[in-house]
Design a protein around this motif. Sequence first.
Motif, PDB file in Angstrom:
ATOM      1  N   ALA A 121      44.577   7.284  23.650  1.00  0.00           N
ATOM      2  CA  ALA A 121      44.923   8.691  23.460  1.00  0.00           C
ATOM      3  C   ALA A 121      45.356   8.980  22.026  1.00  0.00           C
ATOM      4  CB  ALA A 121      46.040   9.082  24.430  1.00  0.00           C
ATOM      5  N   CYS A 122      45.680   7.916  21.271  1.00  0.00           N
ATOM      6  CA  CYS A 122      46.160   8.082  19.896  1.00  0.00           C
ATOM      7  C   CYS A 122      45.220   7.432  18.890  1.00  0.00           C
ATOM      8  CB  CYS A 122      47.565   7.498  19.761  1.00  0.00           C
ATOM      9  SG  CYS A 122      48.762   8.207  20.912  1.00  0.00           S
ATOM     10  N   LYS A 123      43.966   7.258  19.261  1.00  0.00           N
ATOM     11  CA  LYS A 123      43.017   6.518  18.428  1.00  0.00           C
ATOM     12  C   LYS A 123      42.701   7.210  17.098  1.00  0.00           C
ATOM     13  CE  LYS A 123      39.008   8.463  20.887  1.00  0.00           C
ATOM     14  NZ  LYS A 123      37.837   8.134  21.734  1.00  0.00           N
ATOM     15  N   GLU A 124      42.988   8.504  17.019  1.00  0.00           N
ATOM     16  CA  GLU A 124      42.699   9.214  15.762  1.00  0.00           C
ATOM     17  C   GLU A 124      43.697   8.875  14.663  1.00  0.00           C
ATOM     18  OE1 GLU A 124      43.847  13.578  15.897  1.00  0.00           O
ATOM     19  OE2 GLU A 124      43.981  13.083  18.031  1.00  0.00           O
ATOM     20  N   PHE A 125      44.790   8.182  15.028  1.00  0.00           N
ATOM     21  CA  PHE A 125      45.819   7.857  14.052  1.00  0.00           C
ATOM     22  C   PHE A 125      45.792   6.365  13.725  1.00  0.00           C
ATOM     23  CE2 PHE A 125      47.483  11.359  16.704  1.00  0.00           C
ATOM     24  CZ  PHE A 125      47.525  12.352  15.734  1.00  0.00           C
ATOM     25  N   GLU A 126      46.161   6.033  12.504  1.00  0.00           N
ATOM     26  CA  GLU A 126      46.240   4.627  12.097  1.00  0.00           C
ATOM     27  C   GLU A 126      47.276   3.911  12.951  1.00  0.00           C
ATOM     28  OE1 GLU A 126      47.585   1.930   8.229  1.00  0.00           O
ATOM     29  OE2 GLU A 126      47.383   4.120   8.059  1.00  0.00           O
ATOM     30  N   TYR A 127      46.877   2.788  13.528  1.00  0.00           N
ATOM     31  CA  TYR A 127      47.743   2.050  14.443  1.00  0.00           C
ATOM     32  C   TYR A 127      49.062   1.678  13.762  1.00  0.00           C
ATOM     33  CZ  TYR A 127      49.142  -1.439  17.954  1.00  0.00           C
ATOM     34  OH  TYR A 127      49.803  -2.154  18.921  1.00  0.00           O
ATOM     35  N   LEU A 128      50.152   1.980  14.420  1.00  0.00           N
ATOM     36  CA  LEU A 128      51.533   1.703  14.003  1.00  0.00           C
ATOM     37  C   LEU A 128      52.032   2.585  12.859  1.00  0.00           C
ATOM     38  CD1 LEU A 128      51.742  -2.203  14.259  1.00  0.00           C
ATOM     39  CD2 LEU A 128      51.953  -0.470  16.049  1.00  0.00           C
ATOM     40  N   SER A 129      51.209   3.546  12.428  1.00  0.00           N
ATOM     41  CA  SER A 129      51.695   4.512  11.443  1.00  0.00           C
ATOM     42  C   SER A 129      52.645   5.490  12.134  1.00  0.00           C
ATOM     43  CB  SER A 129      50.532   5.282  10.825  1.00  0.00           C
ATOM     44  OG  SER A 129      49.906   6.094  11.821  1.00  0.00           O
ATOM     45  N   LYS A 130      53.391   6.238  11.359  1.00  0.00           N
ATOM     46  CA  LYS A 130      54.325   7.200  11.950  1.00  0.00           C
ATOM     47  C   LYS A 130      53.597   8.237  12.805  1.00  0.00           C
ATOM     48  CE  LYS A 130      58.397   9.986  10.881  1.00  0.00           C
ATOM     49  NZ  LYS A 130      59.350  10.416   9.821  1.00  0.00           N
ATOM     50  N   PRO A 131      52.467   8.788  12.356  1.00  0.00           N
ATOM     51  CA  PRO A 131      51.740   9.716  13.234  1.00  0.00           C
ATOM     52  C   PRO A 131      51.296   9.052  14.548  1.00  0.00           C
ATOM     53  CG  PRO A 131      50.994   9.971  10.982  1.00  0.00           C
ATOM     54  CD  PRO A 131      51.880   8.764  11.000  1.00  0.00           C
ATOM     55  N   TYR A 132      50.937   7.758  14.469  1.00  0.00           N
ATOM     56  CA  TYR A 132      50.558   7.051  15.703  1.00  0.00           C
ATOM     57  C   TYR A 132      51.756   6.988  16.653  1.00  0.00           C
ATOM     58  CZ  TYR A 132      49.578   3.421  19.074  1.00  0.00           C
ATOM     59  OH  TYR A 132      49.425   2.742  20.257  1.00  0.00           O
ATOM     60  N   TRP A 133      52.912   6.626  16.139  1.00  0.00           N
ATOM     61  CA  TRP A 133      54.083   6.517  17.005  1.00  0.00           C
ATOM     62  C   TRP A 133      54.457   7.878  17.579  1.00  0.00           C
ATOM     63  CZ3 TRP A 133      54.917   2.324  19.238  1.00  0.00           C
ATOM     64  CH2 TRP A 133      54.847   1.082  18.594  1.00  0.00           C
ATOM     65  N   TYR A 134      54.350   8.926  16.790  1.00  0.00           N
ATOM     66  CA  TYR A 134      54.630  10.265  17.324  1.00  0.00           C
ATOM     67  C   TYR A 134      53.708  10.573  18.505  1.00  0.00           C
ATOM     68  CZ  TYR A 134      58.060  12.339  14.131  1.00  0.00           C
ATOM     69  OH  TYR A 134      59.226  12.662  13.468  1.00  0.00           O
ATOM     70  N   CYS A 135      52.445  10.233  18.359  1.00  0.00           N
ATOM     71  CA  CYS A 135      51.487  10.454  19.444  1.00  0.00           C
ATOM     72  C   CYS A 135      51.847   9.606  20.657  1.00  0.00           C
ATOM     73  CB  CYS A 135      50.078  10.121  18.959  1.00  0.00           C
ATOM     74  SG  CYS A 135      48.814  10.172  20.262  1.00  0.00           S
ATOM     75  N   ALA A 136      52.136   8.320  20.431  1.00  0.00           N
ATOM     76  CA  ALA A 136      52.456   7.404  21.533  1.00  0.00           C
ATOM     77  C   ALA A 136      53.729   7.841  22.251  1.00  0.00           C
ATOM     78  CB  ALA A 136      52.608   5.985  20.997  1.00  0.00           C
ATOM     79  N   ILE A 137      54.705   8.298  21.483  1.00  0.00           N
ATOM     80  CA  ILE A 137      55.976   8.731  22.080  1.00  0.00           C
ATOM     81  C   ILE A 137      55.746   9.890  23.050  1.00  0.00           C
ATOM     82  CG2 ILE A 137      58.183   9.857  21.551  1.00  0.00           C
ATOM     83  CD1 ILE A 137      58.202   8.064  18.967  1.00  0.00           C
ATOM     84  N   ARG A 138      54.869  10.803  22.697  1.00  0.00           N
ATOM     85  CA  ARG A 138      54.590  11.920  23.605  1.00  0.00           C
ATOM     86  C   ARG A 138      53.828  11.455  24.850  1.00  0.00           C
ATOM     87  NH1 ARG A 138      56.543  16.354  21.550  1.00  0.00           N
ATOM     88  NH2 ARG A 138      56.550  16.760  19.305  1.00  0.00           N
ATOM     89  N   GLN A 139      53.085  10.383  24.732  1.00  0.00           N
ATOM     90  CA  GLN A 139      52.332   9.867  25.870  1.00  0.00           C
ATOM     91  C   GLN A 139      53.236   9.211  26.912  1.00  0.00           C
ATOM     92  OE1 GLN A 139      48.885  10.103  26.381  1.00  0.00           O
ATOM     93  NE2 GLN A 139      48.958  11.446  24.596  1.00  0.00           N
ATOM     94  N   VAL A 140      54.223   8.433  26.447  1.00  0.00           N
ATOM     95  CA  VAL A 140      54.951   7.552  27.366  1.00  0.00           C
ATOM     96  C   VAL A 140      56.469   7.792  27.314  1.00  0.00           C
ATOM     97  CG1 VAL A 140      54.913   5.210  28.310  1.00  0.00           C
ATOM     98  CG2 VAL A 140      53.191   5.861  26.650  1.00  0.00           C
ATOM     99  N   THR A 141      56.865   9.027  27.054  1.00  0.00           N
ATOM    100  CA  THR A 141      58.286   9.379  27.143  1.00  0.00           C
ATOM    101  C   THR A 141      58.521  10.153  28.424  1.00  0.00           C
ATOM    102  OG1 THR A 141      58.725   9.387  24.769  1.00  0.00           O
ATOM    103  CG2 THR A 141      60.139  10.778  26.133  1.00  0.00           C
ATOM    104  N   MET A 142      59.536   9.704  29.179  1.00  0.00           N
ATOM    105  CA  MET A 142      59.873  10.336  30.446  1.00  0.00           C
ATOM    106  C   MET A 142      61.380  10.245  30.652  1.00  0.00           C
ATOM    107  SD  MET A 142      58.500   7.349  33.037  1.00  0.00           S
ATOM    108  CE  MET A 142      59.538   7.812  34.427  1.00  0.00           C
ATOM    109  N   ASN A 143      61.833  10.461  31.872  1.00  0.00           N
ATOM    110  CA  ASN A 143      63.275  10.420  32.149  1.00  0.00           C
ATOM    111  C   ASN A 143      63.697   9.018  32.554  1.00  0.00           C
ATOM    112  OD1 ASN A 143      61.915  10.648  34.761  1.00  0.00           O
ATOM    113  ND2 ASN A 143      63.998  10.672  35.546  1.00  0.00           N
ATOM    114  N   ILE A 144      65.029   8.831  32.702  1.00  0.00           N
ATOM    115  CA  ILE A 144      65.562   7.525  33.099  1.00  0.00           C
ATOM    116  C   ILE A 144      66.791   7.736  33.994  1.00  0.00           C
ATOM    117  CG2 ILE A 144      66.931   7.312  30.980  1.00  0.00           C
ATOM    118  CD1 ILE A 144      66.409   4.283  31.089  1.00  0.00           C
ATOM    119  N   TYR A 145      66.661   8.596  35.024  1.00  0.00           N
ATOM    120  CA  TYR A 145      67.750   8.819  35.982  1.00  0.00           C
ATOM    121  C   TYR A 145      68.970   9.507  35.368  1.00  0.00           C
ATOM    122  CZ  TYR A 145      65.784   5.608  39.561  1.00  0.00           C
ATOM    123  OH  TYR A 145      65.006   5.007  40.508  1.00  0.00           O
TER     124      TYR A 145
END
Length: 637
Positions: free
Chosen positions: A547-571
Amino acid sequence: MCYGNPKIIFLLFSLLSWESVTGYCNTQNRRSATPVNEVDYLTNLIETAQKNALTYQFPKNADRYKPTDENKIEDFGTYDFIIVGAGGSGTVVASRLSENDNFNVLLLEAGDFGNNFTDIPAMYFPVEYTDYNWGFFSTPQKTCCLGMVDKKCPLPRGRGVGGSTLINGGIYARGSRLDFDRWAKHVNDSTWSYEKVLPYFKKSEDFHHRDKAAPVYEPVHGKGGLWNVEYHLPRSPQLNSWLAANEELGYGVADYNSGTGLGASPFQLNTINGRRLDGGKAFIHPFLGRKNLHLVKEAYVTKILIDHIRSSAEGVVFTLHHKKYTAKASKEVIMSAGVFQTPQLLMLSGIGPKKHLESLNIPVVKNLQVGSFLKDHPTFYGVVFGSNYTEPTKPLKEQVEEYLRGYGALSLSGNNQGVGFFESKFTKGTGYPDIEIGMVPAVAISDLSQRTFSLTDQTYEDLWKPMNRSQSYITYVISLHAESTGTVRLNSSDPYEYPIVDVNFLSDPKGKDIETICEGVQILMNLSKTQAFQKIGAKLGGRPLKACKEFEYLSKPYWYCAIRQVTMNIYHPASTCPMGNNPERGDVVDSHCKVHGIKKLRIADASVFPFSLAGHPTAAVVMVGEVVSDLIKKEYQ
């Protein structure tokens, strides 16, 4: 009758089966047979539960409670106090108020007591797929949970005597002393200052320092309380690497409950000899023999009875075994139904945002911003590491034997062992942590992981499927003081419909929340490069998210994309009925937890937190129950 020292009662739980104990205490239980061989019984129980969890379907509503005849209402009697919800706070309030023989207390709970299965902390995932979880989900999200099915965040909430303490991670983390001093300033009442709430934390706690290598500041811990706190045993070598890595980078290892809230540590847990000690077992079960404590299980409250002329709560309407009842409160109705269902009940009863209630044709009793300021801890689960350490995999039967002796893999929720609390650039130098990082050693990923986190097939294949389960460790990053705000709203005026929950994570206009999590990710990357972690060959795992393939892996834009993908709640939801002195700014309760403008109505659960704390809310929820109980006792002395 079952009445007396709670530790003696818990010993009975440990030595006998749940069925035997509840039979001894003359309470009703769904099962009656006592297993002959406890090891075989628990082994079969776990295997069956894990299998059932793969196909279990969550309820979509609360129709199971509907009465056979909606128009027939019976009188359940009059009590001094009616407490709605036996969660982490409701159990405390009921227990403490019933200490006074002059108080007649009714505690209404939609679920049942826990059992042998909920006792096992490691059943953290399978227990979500039982009647002990209401099974809520958020609305489809635009800024978070994008890598999850239908872009919805799962929102587990406990249903039973103990509430979410029946199904959560069992972590005891109070927060920073600065949280409570800030709270006191916000409400202009020193009752909530750290100096004043510390004795209440200690009052409920019975701390046991059984991991002698763990850092502990003894003066802040309580002894002899009803709620056990201990460390898990044994430690994973990966946890030791985590602690050493934090020391290497100068973060330090400390008791995060000492008041500072900072430092790395093994988690402190609400278990007793490796078994979950939920609120029901700690605060209610030992006192069921009190004649003035009336617990009604499987009771679903649908409305608060309001006297419109006096603007006063007079009782509640509830269903029980498909019959409808009213119960009257001579002194107070106390709402402890939780962060989603307390505001739901208030709004169903006409207390809430005027426009929202009018849109559903609900007569407005009091215009308050109920459910308008949902706060939570957005949590990013997208950083996993491989290592050269292999966690030994023991047969389930052997794990059960260890669990019955008070230690081992089954005595820990999700293998959640280590934690660190840190300052981001936004709080640097203040001593106020706003980042939490959890460290989960190997054998944390299971066949249920994808389903529990509601990950899409693609997200799971990218993130966790490639990992070697016996070598990989998982981390998660929490933004502790997120500025994003969600809402809880009614779906309709039907009390059996689930509320609409919009968590709205990572939506703050300035992007502070996502930047805070991104900084936490960088802390993780730095920790992985320390000598301590390199000794076990720590290496970033998983694959780049497609889902974040358009961004350079491990770059800040990549992490921003990844964070939106897999951020949720924790009770950790809170603040849907926030405390404060000014209803004009959205405050719902005053500093004594009384609902503004409504007499005889109080709230005691995480709904009243004025903001998210730098810790896990359960400890503070119990503290709220302790404080409110004393406030009530003084008022009616």
